[in-house]
Design an enzyme around this catalytic site. Structure first.
Site, short mmCIF file in Angstrom:
data_model
loop_
_atom_site.label_atom_id
_atom_site.label_comp_id
_atom_site.label_asym_id
_atom_site.label_seq_id
_atom_site.Cartn_x
_atom_site.Cartn_y
_atom_site.Cartn_z
CD GLN A 1 -2.69 -1.23 2.55
OE1 GLN A 1 -2.55 -0.41 3.45
NE2 GLN A 1 -3.51 -2.27 2.68
CG HIS B 1 -2.77 -0.23 7.86
ND1 HIS B 1 -3.22 -0.83 9.03
CD2 HIS B 1 -3.49 -0.80 6.86
CE1 HIS B 1 -4.17 -1.72 8.73
NE2 HIS B 1 -4.34 -1.72 7.42
CD GLU C 1 -13.94 4.85 13.84
OE1 GLU C 1 -14.04 3.94 14.69
OE2 GLU C 1 -13.26 5.89 14.03
CE1 TYR D 1 -12.01 11.94 16.57
CE2 TYR D 1 -9.78 12.45 17.25
CZ TYR D 1 -11.05 12.86 16.92
OH TYR D 1 -11.37 14.19 16.94
CE1 TYR E 1 -10.01 -6.39 6.48
CE2 TYR E 1 -7.83 -6.54 7.51
CZ TYR E 1 -8.79 -5.80 6.85
OH TYR E 1 -8.57 -4.49 6.55
#
Length: 380
Positions: A94, A160, A254, A264, A275
């Site tokens: 990613q 991430h 979110e 948060y 998963y």
């Protein structure tokens, strides 16, 4: 963890933040509200993962390709050319070349801000970095590159990285870094990078009123913590609100209203599961942790976040737009005109909606994985 750091973490947990969370119905009643009113048309092809785009005063687009390329795109012809001068980029999983943004003072000094996976540092792997450079359009090159911030402790994990960039009206730049796949280590520890939203002056200096500047061993650029993988960030100039969305695990994506110094919750609080379906937390709320304004279950895999301010699409004006990588549609969210958050889908079967942009004349551009750049057309 130092005594001051432990005390501050405890204080953060003891604060009560009240938020409004509501589940996303995968088949809302108004899904076809504007059926037939909108369509898309191609602008440029040959960009596999168009992570982000901006429009220059000339009308041309700058588009980041996650593989580590920056394209200059003519919106009339679709012709694209490469911009040189990028930093060294670790394109893996990613990671790669991620967000791009124009400085609020771009017309005076042509600074571009970039986030990317940087391999610089002693450890193997990479971490998210924020840099800026000046654009020499004649030479099609970036010049005077400056790295403003780089996450420490590189990781070979390819997930991430985040990352998005936003500017407020007070001379600050915000950017996000995902938890780098280390959910039980990074997001809740302000001494470590990852799982955070950061705030800097435009030149990279740490603001003196950042929430953790006086905390021993803290990352003083941190503005908020407890995030998983924020890939949407937008500062609303009229309301002075900073909005962000982030990927959850299986369920629990979110939308959050970001507040200075707040937590948060990830991974202590979540509406998702692993998963494989196993449970990693029983908590969906906890004192001292901010509830999301909106969450999606099942996950939609949200990407990018823009606010429609132009009259070009009257039905969309004043609403937030974000893309769904998983389901291939745009989500329209109204957070300003009602006490209750409202949302609906726009279009379908688009493919993986990676990026969004409201252009200079109000045209909305879409970056679609494996397809390229498209624009939104109003069929009226």
């Amino acid at each position: 963890m130092s005594g001051k750091l432990a005390l501050l973490t405890s204080l953060l947990f003891s604060l009560l933040i009240v938020g409004q969370a509501s589940a996303f119905d995968s088949h809302p009643l108004d899904v076809d509200k504007y059926a037939g009113k909108f369509s898309t048309s191609p602008v440029a092809s040959g960009i596999n993962v168009p992570w982000s785009m901006v429009q220059l005063p000339s009308g041309q687009l700058l588009v980041t390709e996650r593989a580590g390329l920056l394209y200059l795109v003519d919106v009339e012809t679709g012709k694209k050319s490469e911009i040189s001068g990028l930093p060294v980029i670790d394109a893996n999983g990613q990671g790669g070349l991620l967000d791009i943004a124009l400085s609020p003072t771009f017309d005076q000094q042509p600074w571009l801000y970039l986030t990317y996976a940087s391999p610089e540092g002693k450890r193997q792997g990479s971490h998210t970095a924020l840099a800026r450079a000046k654009l020499n359009l004649n030479a099609k090159a970036l010049e005077e590159l400056e790295v403003l911030y780089k996450g420490e402790k590189n990781s070979v994990r390819g997930q991430h990285y985040g990352s998005r960039i936003a500017f407020d009206d007070q001379g600050y730049v915000y950017f996000s870094i995902g938890d780098r796949g280390a959910r039980d280590i990074n997001p809740q520890n302000i001494a470590l990078d990852g799982g955070k939203i950061y705030r800097l002056h435009l030149d990279g200096r740490i603001p003196k009123d950042n929430p953790f500047v006086h905390v021993d061993n803290a990352k003083t650029a941190v503005y908020s913590l407890g995030h998983r993988n924020p890939q949407g960030l937008y500062f609303h100039q009229a309301t002075k609100q900073l909005w962000s969305h982030e990927h959850g695990p299986r369920g629990g994506d979110e939308l959050n209203l970001i507040q200075k110094g707040q937590n948060y919750g990830w991974p202590i609080v979540s509406f998702g599961v692993n998963y494989n379906g196993s449970i990693f937390t029983q908590l969906t709320e906890k004192k001292g942790m901010v509830q999301p304004t909106l969450y999606w279950k099942p996950s939609i895999a949200p990407s990018d976040l823009i606010f429609v301010s132009n009259d070009k699409y009257p039905r969309l004006k004043g609403q937030l737009l974000l893309g769904s990588l998983k389901f291939g549609y745009i989500v329209v969210v109204d957070v300003l005109t009602s006490a209750k958050v409202k949302q609906y889908k726009l279009l379908s079967n688009l493919g993986r909606v990676r990026s969004l942009l409201e252009g200079i004349d109000g045209t909305i551009y879409l970056g679609l994985d494996g397809k390229g750049i498209y624009k939104l057309t109003l069929n009226e």
